[in-house]
Design an enzyme around this catalytic site. Structure first.
Site, short mmCIF file in Angstrom:
data_model
loop_
_atom_site.label_atom_id
_atom_site.label_comp_id
_atom_site.label_asym_id
_atom_site.label_seq_id
_atom_site.Cartn_x
_atom_site.Cartn_y
_atom_site.Cartn_z
N ARG A 147 0.86 -1.19 0.00
CA ARG A 147 0.00 0.00 0.00
C ARG A 147 0.89 1.23 0.00
O ARG A 147 1.84 1.31 0.78
CB ARG A 147 -0.90 0.02 1.24
CG ARG A 147 -2.00 1.07 1.17
CD ARG A 147 -2.76 1.20 2.48
NE ARG A 147 -2.08 2.12 3.40
CZ ARG A 147 -2.64 2.63 4.50
NH1 ARG A 147 -3.88 2.28 4.83
NH2 ARG A 147 -1.97 3.44 5.28
N ASP A 210 -5.33 3.80 -0.11
CA ASP A 210 -6.44 3.99 0.82
C ASP A 210 -6.94 5.43 0.75
O ASP A 210 -6.20 6.37 1.05
CB ASP A 210 -5.96 3.66 2.24
CG ASP A 210 -7.10 3.64 3.26
OD1 ASP A 210 -8.25 3.95 2.88
OD2 ASP A 210 -6.83 3.32 4.43
N HIS A 212 -9.48 6.35 2.66
CA HIS A 212 -9.87 6.57 4.05
C HIS A 212 -11.11 7.45 4.19
O HIS A 212 -11.16 8.36 5.02
CB HIS A 212 -8.72 7.13 4.86
CG HIS A 212 -8.64 6.54 6.24
ND1 HIS A 212 -8.92 7.25 7.38
CD2 HIS A 212 -8.34 5.29 6.65
CE1 HIS A 212 -8.79 6.47 8.44
NE2 HIS A 212 -8.44 5.26 8.03
N GLU A 236 -9.08 1.53 -1.69
CA GLU A 236 -9.78 1.21 -0.44
C GLU A 236 -10.53 2.41 0.13
O GLU A 236 -10.04 3.54 0.04
CB GLU A 236 -8.73 0.72 0.57
CG GLU A 236 -9.26 0.44 1.96
CD GLU A 236 -8.15 0.21 2.96
OE1 GLU A 236 -8.43 0.28 4.18
OE2 GLU A 236 -7.00 -0.04 2.54
N GLU A 262 -13.55 -2.22 6.80
CA GLU A 262 -12.81 -2.40 8.06
C GLU A 262 -13.60 -1.91 9.26
O GLU A 262 -13.36 -2.36 10.39
CB GLU A 262 -11.45 -1.71 8.00
CG GLU A 262 -11.48 -0.20 7.97
CD GLU A 262 -10.09 0.39 7.85
OE1 GLU A 262 -9.75 1.24 8.70
OE2 GLU A 262 -9.35 0.01 6.93
N ARG A 283 -13.53 -6.04 3.57
CA ARG A 283 -12.41 -5.90 4.52
C ARG A 283 -12.84 -6.05 5.97
O ARG A 283 -12.13 -5.64 6.89
CB ARG A 283 -11.73 -4.54 4.31
CG ARG A 283 -10.93 -4.55 3.02
CD ARG A 283 -10.11 -3.32 2.76
NE ARG A 283 -9.63 -2.60 3.92
CZ ARG A 283 -8.57 -2.96 4.65
NH1 ARG A 283 -7.90 -4.06 4.35
NH2 ARG A 283 -8.20 -2.20 5.67
N GLU A 339 -4.10 -7.56 5.03
CA GLU A 339 -3.28 -6.44 5.45
C GLU A 339 -2.36 -6.88 6.60
O GLU A 339 -2.78 -7.66 7.46
CB GLU A 339 -4.17 -5.29 5.91
CG GLU A 339 -3.40 -4.05 6.34
CD GLU A 339 -4.32 -2.91 6.74
OE1 GLU A 339 -3.85 -1.76 6.81
OE2 GLU A 339 -5.52 -3.17 6.99
N TRP A 402 -12.05 11.65 8.99
CA TRP A 402 -10.64 11.29 9.16
C TRP A 402 -10.40 9.92 8.51
O TRP A 402 -9.49 9.72 7.77
CB TRP A 402 -10.25 11.20 10.64
CG TRP A 402 -8.80 10.85 10.77
CD1 TRP A 402 -7.74 11.70 10.61
CD2 TRP A 402 -8.22 9.57 11.02
NE1 TRP A 402 -6.54 11.03 10.75
CE2 TRP A 402 -6.82 9.69 11.00
CE3 TRP A 402 -8.77 8.30 11.25
CZ2 TRP A 402 -5.95 8.62 11.20
CZ3 TRP A 402 -7.90 7.24 11.46
CH2 TRP A 402 -6.53 7.39 11.43
#
Length: 402
Positions: A147, A210, A212, A236, A262, A283, A339, A402
């Site tokens: 990543r 990512d 995020h 991601e 996640e 994930r 991961e 975030w």
């Protein structure tokens, strides 16, 4: 066999971990992970006040019934605290069952689907040049998948840029630190990073990125389209997934593979995404999604739609979760990738384990159970320290994801 006692162990060998230890009247014990980054004490309270008293006297061999008891028996279902508590119990019970059977957990799940588990590491740097160098170091360590995250000019503390080469812990203060974000600057910069990475290292290695949750669906679609020439393994968390329908817009405009999950807690968080084939990788994790018992259901459902697993594996998950994840990864037919953020030496000492890394892959061990233990005496030397994840604000001061 009955559950005789259970206790919660909180330790901070570099970051906080919450571990549940369940002991039986026959001297067999198992441990599970209930860590929740920045909200550890909420899970501790739920376990100690609402879960442990219910477990005493139960038969630990009845994993499914206990899972249903803790899920269906709680009128206020789901949520990150409840599902982490259930996950900790579930991991500990699978650990006990494996020890009783004299078998590693992957054998109890159905045996091997593969000999090893491909993992990806986290390469990051303050700018493109530093990130390219960091990716090269992971390639030198044998990683097949990396990543890549880079600082963005003009963005304060851009996401994913750590303070070390292998160990990155974002929960860094007793109160949330404030980071910055600017989508336009990121959209202008991220494609240049992957252009440089492919020019430098070619296309033999898998590259991941990512978002995020920072982008709107339209912005995510735009970035996904710009990244297509660089053939990412996945993009991601391209946009927040509270509205699962949002991924439809992204999917319509880019062929870059999408991964999310996640922060998901149950199959209901990803049902629409999976059955409409809006993502390529799910994930969800052992610790956040109710343990091995529920994660198996998510994976089986995903397999019907050719969606593969890509379990979250950052350092906010203890080695207990990583050990369980590797047994799951070794068994699950529709595996994609795992991961792997490396824990500190202090953490590895507190949680001795039998999984090993070699040639870009992790290998789960053959120890009966999930192969991870806890050194309680050593854990006691690292008391809990309050630590929050950061928050993000736009340049005008507005709160952002975030």
């Amino acid at each position: 066999m009955k559950i005789q006692s259970a206790k919660v162990i909180v330790t901070c060998p570099g970051r906080n971990f919450v571990t549940l230890k369940i002991e039986t009247d026959q001297g067999v014990y198992g441990i599970g992970d209930a860590t929740m980054n920045g909200r550890e004490l909420a899970v501790v309270s739920y376990l100690e006040d609402h879960v442990i008293p219910c477990l005493i006297g139960m038969d630990p061999r009845n994993i499914e019934d206990i899972w249903q008891y803790l899920y269906r028996g709680a009128y206020w279902r789901r949520g990150p605290v409840t599902m982490r508590a259930i996950a900790a119990v579930d991991m500990a019970l699978w650990d006990i069952k494996g020890k009783m059977a004299g078998m590693p957990v992957y054998q109890l799940l159905g045996g091997r689907s593969r000999d090893r588990v491909m993992v990806y590491g986290h390469a990051n740097g303050s700018d493109i040049e530093a990130t390219v160098d960091a990716v090269g170091k992971y390639i030198d360590m044998g990683y097949k998948a990396i990543r890549a995250q880079s600082g963005v000019p003009g963005v304060k503390d851009a996401y994913g840029v750590g303070r070390g080469t292998l160990h990155y812990e974002p929960a860094d203060a007793e109160l949330p630190s404030v980071t910055g974000w600017d989508t336009r600057k990121a959209l202008n910069y991220v494609p240049k990073l992957f252009e440089k990475l492919r020019d430098t290292y070619g296309f033999d290695h898998h590259l991941l990125h990512d978002g995020h949750h920072r982008y709107t669906p339209q912005e995510a679609a735009n970035l996904g389209k710009m990244l297509e020439p660089y053939q990412l393994f996945w993009f991601e968390d391209c946009t927040p997934a509270e509205n699962q329908e949002a991924f439809k817009l992204v999917r319509q405009h880019t062929s870059t593979p999408l991964a999310v999950g996640e922060i998901f807690n149950t199959i209901w968080d990803c049902k629409h995404l999976i059955e409409n084939q809006l993502i390529d990788y799910i994930r969800a994790t052992v610790v956040s999604a109710g343990g091995l018992t529920h994660l198996r259901r998510i994976a089986d459902f995903a397999s019907l739609y050719q969606v593969r697993t890509g379990c979250h594996g950052a350092t906010d998950l203890s080695p207990v979760t990583m050990g369980c994840a590797l047994h799951f990864d070794t068994w699950v037919p529709n595996f994609g990738i795992q991961e792997y953020m490396r824990h500190t030496e202090e953490t590895d000492a507190v949680f001795p384990h039998d999984y090993t890394f070699a040639d870009g892959h992790l290998h789960c061990g053959e120890t009966p159970g999930h192969g991870v233990d806890i050194d309680e005496e050593l854990a006691a030397k690292y008391p809990y320290k309050p630590a929050y994840l950061p928050v993000a604000r736009l340049e005008d001061g507005s709160m952002w994801n975030w």
